[in-house]
Design an enzyme around this catalytic site. Structure first.
Site, PDB file in Angstrom:
ATOM      1  N   HIS A  83     -64.861  85.834 -39.016  1.00  0.00           N
ATOM      2  CA  HIS A  83     -65.290  87.046 -39.590  1.00  0.00           C
ATOM      3  C   HIS A  83     -66.423  87.155 -40.421  1.00  0.00           C
ATOM      4  O   HIS A  83     -67.420  87.892 -40.525  1.00  0.00           O
ATOM      5  CB  HIS A  83     -64.092  88.047 -40.010  1.00  0.00           C
ATOM      6  CG  HIS A  83     -63.180  88.389 -38.499  1.00  0.00           C
ATOM      7  ND1 HIS A  83     -61.980  88.969 -38.800  1.00  0.00           N
ATOM      8  CD2 HIS A  83     -63.282  88.323 -37.514  1.00  0.00           C
ATOM      9  CE1 HIS A  83     -61.582  89.324 -37.656  1.00  0.00           C
ATOM     10  NE2 HIS A  83     -62.410  88.859 -36.929  1.00  0.00           N
TER      11      HIS A  83
ATOM     12  N   SER B 156     -64.643  90.977 -32.262  1.00  0.00           N
ATOM     13  CA  SER B 156     -64.602  91.456 -33.827  1.00  0.00           C
ATOM     14  C   SER B 156     -65.683  90.609 -34.614  1.00  0.00           C
ATOM     15  O   SER B 156     -66.175  91.083 -35.705  1.00  0.00           O
ATOM     16  CB  SER B 156     -63.300  91.025 -34.286  1.00  0.00           C
ATOM     17  OG  SER B 156     -63.012  89.497 -33.983  1.00  0.00           O
TER      18      SER B 156
END
Length: 263
Positions: free
Chosen positions: A186, A133
């Site tokens: 992230h 991710s």
């Protein structure tokens, strides 16, 4: 009349997978292969995950491995679905050698290193992270900056939202609805994507002369199927574009000597 929904076509999926460029295939194979390997050898997951408290000069392998490691089958599948088209698009634009150099190097080590420093010295925490991710948000940020140039904003009700903020919004939404997600991890990936799109870290790519020399010396276009050349203008996506020596009839020529398109 009942509404018609698009049907899943396994042949289209099969065709798409067979068209994937080389580096994308290698990274996908590595992700799937490592997940399979963790079934008989679960210690591999601990060996490859990014754990800030354990980071020192003997643990640098974690910076390269953590995007390839996944917590479980569903974690892996969801990340593969998200990252595959983004990887394919990136490799198609920059070439196989550039993609391989970046995704096995700085596109893992830089966001992983920044995350480790923030966790250890700023937040005084030890949140373990793993998964592709980080690449998803890195590539999304790079892509959205291209879109921002042509469409600076989009409307949500009475509000105008800057296009470049889309990945940041997704990061926040994901951190709220998906359990055990690292917001900081992230954001580190997205930040590197913004830097790549603005050109500030293009120096991370090996010099083009060296890449061209390697391609020619090793005949990579001839030896490796699905290889994407660095020189997109000359070679197109998968090698030298086909040419024809068939003469063009005079009736098909335009007055200025060019060839007419169509009947």
């Amino acid at each position: 009349m009942a509404p018609s929904f698009p049907q899943f076509n396994p042949m289209r999926l099969r065709s798409y997978i067979f068209r994937l460029p080389l580096c994308t295939r290698v990274l996908i194979a590595a992700i799937i292969g490592l997940w399979i390997a963790t079934i008989p050898f679960p210690w591999l997951r601990e060996f490859g995950r990014l754990e800030p408290a354990k980071m020192d000069l003997t643990q640098m392998h974690r910076l390269n491995l953590f995007p390839l490691m996944h917590l479980n089958f569903f974690h892996m599948i969801f990340n593969l679905i998200a990252v595959t088209p983004l990887l394919e698009r990136f490799e198609s634009e920059y070439g196989t050698l550039v993609s391989l150099a970046l995704f096995t190097g700085p596109f893992g080590t830089i966001p992983g290193g920044v995350y480790t420093l923030l966790e250890k010295f700023v937040f005084r925490s030890n949140t373990v992270v793993m998964g592709a991710s980080v690449w998803v948000f890195l590539l999304l940020s790079a892509e959205v900056m291209k879109t921002h140039k042509t469409n600076p904003s989009f409307n949500v009700g009475p509000y105008k939202i800057p296009t470049w903020t889309t990945p940041l919004i997704l990061v926040l939404v994901t951190s709220f609805i998906v359990p055990n997600v690292s917001l900081i991890g992230h954001l580190c990936g997205a930040g590197l994507g913004y830097l790549w799109a603005t050109g500030y870290i293009k120096f991370l790519v090996p010099p083009e002369k060296i890449l061209r020399w390697l391609e020619t010396k090793l005949n990579l276009l001839g030896r490796l199927p699905h290889y994407v050349s660095v020189d997109q203008k000359t070679y197109g996506r998968y090698g030298v574009l086909p040419s024809s020596n068939t003469p063009v009839p005079l009736s098909a020529r335009t007055p200025d000597g060019g060839q007419r398109l169509g009947p």
